[in-house]
Design a protein around this motif. Sequence first.
Motif, PDB file in Angstrom:
ATOM      1  N   ASP A 462       0.848  -1.189   0.000  1.00  0.00           N
ATOM      2  CA  ASP A 462       0.000   0.000   0.000  1.00  0.00           C
ATOM      3  C   ASP A 462       0.886   1.243   0.000  1.00  0.00           C
ATOM      4  OD1 ASP A 462      -2.293  -1.544   0.085  1.00  0.00           O
ATOM      5  OD2 ASP A 462      -2.369  -1.541   2.284  1.00  0.00           O
ATOM      6  N   ALA A 463       0.574   2.202  -0.837  1.00  0.00           N
ATOM      7  CA  ALA A 463       1.386   3.419  -0.927  1.00  0.00           C
ATOM      8  C   ALA A 463       0.572   4.544  -1.542  1.00  0.00           C
ATOM      9  CB  ALA A 463       2.638   3.172  -1.769  1.00  0.00           C
ATOM     10  N   GLN A 464       0.637   5.717  -0.918  1.00  0.00           N
ATOM     11  CA  GLN A 464       0.002   6.914  -1.480  1.00  0.00           C
ATOM     12  C   GLN A 464       1.018   7.910  -2.003  1.00  0.00           C
ATOM     13  OE1 GLN A 464      -2.612   8.183   1.873  1.00  0.00           O
ATOM     14  NE2 GLN A 464      -4.272   8.011   0.381  1.00  0.00           N
ATOM     15  N   TRP A 465       2.299   7.724  -1.618  1.00  0.00           N
ATOM     16  CA  TRP A 465       3.319   8.717  -1.945  1.00  0.00           C
ATOM     17  C   TRP A 465       4.567   8.023  -2.470  1.00  0.00           C
ATOM     18  CZ3 TRP A 465       1.305  13.463  -1.567  1.00  0.00           C
ATOM     19  CH2 TRP A 465       0.242  13.653  -0.675  1.00  0.00           C
ATOM     20  N   LEU A 466       5.007   8.432  -3.660  1.00  0.00           N
ATOM     21  CA  LEU A 466       6.239   7.902  -4.246  1.00  0.00           C
ATOM     22  C   LEU A 466       7.023   9.067  -4.842  1.00  0.00           C
ATOM     23  CD1 LEU A 466       7.916   5.365  -5.110  1.00  0.00           C
ATOM     24  CD2 LEU A 466       6.700   5.499  -7.303  1.00  0.00           C
ATOM     25  N   PHE A 467       8.249   9.256  -4.363  1.00  0.00           N
ATOM     26  CA  PHE A 467       9.120  10.325  -4.853  1.00  0.00           C
ATOM     27  C   PHE A 467      10.297   9.674  -5.584  1.00  0.00           C
ATOM     28  CE2 PHE A 467       6.779  11.955  -1.275  1.00  0.00           C
ATOM     29  CZ  PHE A 467       6.417  13.240  -1.679  1.00  0.00           C
ATOM     30  N   VAL A 468      10.543  10.110  -6.814  1.00  0.00           N
ATOM     31  CA  VAL A 468      11.456   9.397  -7.704  1.00  0.00           C
ATOM     32  C   VAL A 468      12.714  10.223  -7.984  1.00  0.00           C
ATOM     33  CG1 VAL A 468      11.689   8.253  -9.939  1.00  0.00           C
ATOM     34  CG2 VAL A 468       9.465   8.286  -8.779  1.00  0.00           C
ATOM     35  N   PHE A 469      13.879   9.612  -7.766  1.00  0.00           N
ATOM     36  CA  PHE A 469      15.187  10.219  -8.042  1.00  0.00           C
ATOM     37  C   PHE A 469      16.056   9.149  -8.704  1.00  0.00           C
ATOM     38  CE2 PHE A 469      13.326  11.983  -4.250  1.00  0.00           C
ATOM     39  CZ  PHE A 469      13.551  13.349  -4.305  1.00  0.00           C
ATOM     40  N   ILE A 470      15.873   8.893  -9.987  1.00  0.00           N
ATOM     41  CA  ILE A 470      16.547   7.739 -10.610  1.00  0.00           C
ATOM     42  C   ILE A 470      17.466   8.173 -11.739  1.00  0.00           C
ATOM     43  CG2 ILE A 470      14.844   6.013  -9.955  1.00  0.00           C
ATOM     44  CD1 ILE A 470      13.586   6.344 -12.737  1.00  0.00           C
TER      45      ILE A 470
END
Length: 558
Positions: A462-470
């Motif tokens: 379960d997840a509502q927040w995903l911050f991406v630095f790839i």
Amino acid sequence: MAQADGATRTVIMTVDDDPGVSRAVARDLRRRYGASYRIVRAESGESALEALRELKLRGDLVAVLLADYRMPRMNGIEFLERALDVYPGARRVLLTAYADTDAAIDAINVVDLDHYLLKPWDPPEEKLYPVLDDLLQAWRTGDHRPVPSTKVVGHRWSARSSEVREFLARNQVPYRWYSSDEPEGRRLLTAARQDGRRLPVVITPEGAPLVEPEAPELAARVGLATTPTADFYDLVVIGGGPAGLGAAVYGASEGLRTVLVERSATGGQAGQSSRIENYLGFPDGVSGGQLTDRARRQAAKFGAEILTAREVTGLEATGAARTVRFSDGSAIAAHSVILATGVSYRQLAAPGADDLTGCGVFYGSALTEAASCHGHDVYVVGGANSAGQAAMYLARGAKSVTLLVRGDSLAASMSHYLIQQIEETPNIRVRCGTAVEGAHGDGHLERLTLRDAASGETEQVDAQWLFVFIGAAPRTDWLDGTVLRDERGFILAGPDLSPDGRPPADWELDRPPYHLETSVPGVFVAGDARAESAKRVASAVGEGAMAVMLVHRYLEQS
């Protein structure tokens, strides 16, 4: 937690970690000044800074800051130094014990301290009020008119609403956020004659509603400069990250008529960082926003023009002129150009991520969303410093932060000091050898599919927040056919243009390219967009300054 009385009066703030002392100071302040000023008290530097930011966004005024010196985590001097970035005009007072007078004297130089008071201050009629009366009188002599705020009405899970909030925040434009689901938001929509189907609605300080505004229109209507004042300059700097700001500061300060052009907001990736702790001269760290704001004000002080929300689409060399073309068909020209376009975060290739971008999936820190993450489980993808800094920042309020790292460890790409901080933070979990295989949700992110690289097994969380630095890709496609780039799109310059000792094809001058000069004479590159650059804030600023030195050399010989 900051507490306040009143709602519309100018603020006097007191900060002390001892609740008894905090209440006593606030009591004495209310007794003398409560009828004319709003008294705000806080019991930590962190909560006081948060309250100051909220006051700033609302356009409220702060006249005096009183801070206790001996506070844990952030002492009074550190708080006042950071408060300078939010309210530089507020008068600053340090509360000290007799043993701290040397520190108070030092603070006069560090934060331009206006006064220090020894505790206890009883009786206030003799030791507190006369000092504050003088400081308030001095503050009132300045021009501290309230800044009318912009209003943004949108939906929590609207990608465009998130973009607009981030644009305003990164450009230091005060605004107030209203959810379209709440009564005040609905009242504002009614006043703007909107039914809420098209969001966000931005209401300018003059009361004009803008429906789903694009960045150029929004920038122009909230007071940001978007139009150049001249047709020809000595130097055009393209990109407003650390390299571009460094170039603008040094170019303008050394007498070059300089204009900086930025497509979104100054600061670049560094401007989105919640905390930079390895930049020279800031032993306690500095946020990307603070560093950017200081650099922007510094460039403006020296006379550099800064244009926001202007996208550059072309570069041409015509004789001695270098012409920069914009997406709207207009153009400016200059003797020289510095390309400081930086890089952008690569997009997550997982199915569903594109559809949920701005609706739970964010690229970069998206610091405007951090408050909404309070008490939630947050996921961060990436293993370099930017991901680590975001994880540390989000961990302050999130229930948990899970750092998803494709590699075997953080050591290969993250600074040692940051790895140590992450290890010491109890609500941060690091999962190495893990990739995001899918993002799922109806209108906003609800679940993630994660894959273990070693076993190949997948699981849903379960997840509502995903911050991406790839990783990062250079913003140089518009330069195709103009300057030479490597196979990844990074700009070649200096010795990299002549690996065999011979100048590049079509090089017309009888000298080799200068160190940061591209394959077009008079066009230089600085910062992350340059091939084989260091990808650090300090090196980017240094390259911006060095590029200006080479511009001078080029102009002298032209």
